[in-house]
Design a protein around this motif. Structure first.
Motif, PDB file in Angstrom:
ATOM      1  N   ILE A  26     -10.861   0.863  -4.815  1.00 26.71           N
ATOM      2  CA  ILE A  26      -9.687   1.567  -4.295  1.00 26.71           C
ATOM      3  C   ILE A  26      -8.886   2.237  -5.403  1.00 26.71           C
ATOM      4  O   ILE A  26      -7.792   2.736  -5.177  1.00 26.71           O
ATOM      5  N   ILE A  48      -1.363  -6.282  -1.143  1.00 25.85           N
ATOM      6  CA  ILE A  48      -1.602  -4.848  -1.244  1.00 25.85           C
ATOM      7  C   ILE A  48      -1.112  -4.224   0.053  1.00 25.85           C
ATOM      8  O   ILE A  48      -1.501  -4.652   1.139  1.00 25.85           O
ATOM      9  N   ALA A  49      -0.251  -3.224  -0.086  1.00 20.62           N
ATOM     10  CA  ALA A  49       0.295  -2.536   1.080  1.00 20.62           C
ATOM     11  C   ALA A  49      -0.159  -1.088   1.068  1.00 20.62           C
ATOM     12  O   ALA A  49      -0.289  -0.475   0.014  1.00 20.62           O
ATOM     13  N   HIS A  50      -0.387  -0.568   2.246  1.00 22.71           N
ATOM     14  CA  HIS A  50      -0.812   0.822   2.394  1.00 22.71           C
ATOM     15  C   HIS A  50       0.073   1.460   3.455  1.00 22.71           C
ATOM     16  O   HIS A  50       0.249   0.908   4.537  1.00 22.71           O
ATOM     17  N   GLY A  51       0.635   2.592   3.139  1.00 29.94           N
ATOM     18  CA  GLY A  51       1.473   3.288   4.106  1.00 29.94           C
ATOM     19  C   GLY A  51       2.170   4.460   3.465  1.00 29.94           C
ATOM     20  O   GLY A  51       1.911   4.810   2.313  1.00 29.94           O
ATOM     21  N   THR A  52       3.085   5.042   4.225  1.00 31.03           N
ATOM     22  CA  THR A  52       3.872   6.149   3.696  1.00 31.03           C
ATOM     23  C   THR A  52       4.853   5.601   2.669  1.00 31.03           C
ATOM     24  O   THR A  52       5.082   4.388   2.588  1.00 31.03           O
ATOM     25  N   HIS A  53       5.458   6.496   1.905  1.00 34.48           N
ATOM     26  CA  HIS A  53       6.456   6.076   0.920  1.00 34.48           C
ATOM     27  C   HIS A  53       7.570   5.285   1.606  1.00 34.48           C
ATOM     28  O   HIS A  53       7.993   4.234   1.098  1.00 34.48           O
ATOM     29  N   GLU A  55       7.422   3.569   4.426  1.00 35.69           N
ATOM     30  CA  GLU A  55       6.914   2.264   4.864  1.00 35.69           C
ATOM     31  C   GLU A  55       6.797   1.286   3.693  1.00 35.69           C
ATOM     32  O   GLU A  55       7.118   0.109   3.831  1.00 35.69           O
ATOM     33  N   ILE A  56       6.351   1.785   2.548  1.00 30.87           N
ATOM     34  CA  ILE A  56       6.232   0.923   1.367  1.00 30.87           C
ATOM     35  C   ILE A  56       7.606   0.471   0.910  1.00 30.87           C
ATOM     36  O   ILE A  56       7.813  -0.703   0.574  1.00 30.87           O
TER      37      ILE A  56
END
Length: 71
Positions: A26, A48-53, A55-56
């Motif tokens: 990744i 580990i987080a995945h999302g829009t700015h 959302e993070i």
């Protein structure tokens, strides 16, 4: 999916374990991976987080994480 790719490519990444290979898959830099694997082996954990700015930022606020705590 990343974990399956990691299993297939772990031997190609110079001694990284399955977790390290998944992180490399990744885009995590190898020097950071070695640090993360050491910390996990010492009983710490990783999120580990995945999302829009936005959302993070919301996830960081919920967890009480600031730039200071990341250092």
């Amino acid at each position: 999916v990343a974990l399956v790719g990691a299993l297939e490519g772990a031997a190609l990444l110079g001694g990284l374990g399955v977790l390290g290979a998944a992180l490399a898959d990744i885009g995590v830099p190898k020097d950071s991976i070695l640090e993360y694997e050491t910390e996990i082996k010492a009983g710490k954990f990783m999120l580990i987080a995945h999302g829009t700015h936005t959302e993070i930022q919301q996830a960081r606020a919920t967890l009480g994480i600031t730039e200071k705590t990341l250092a």
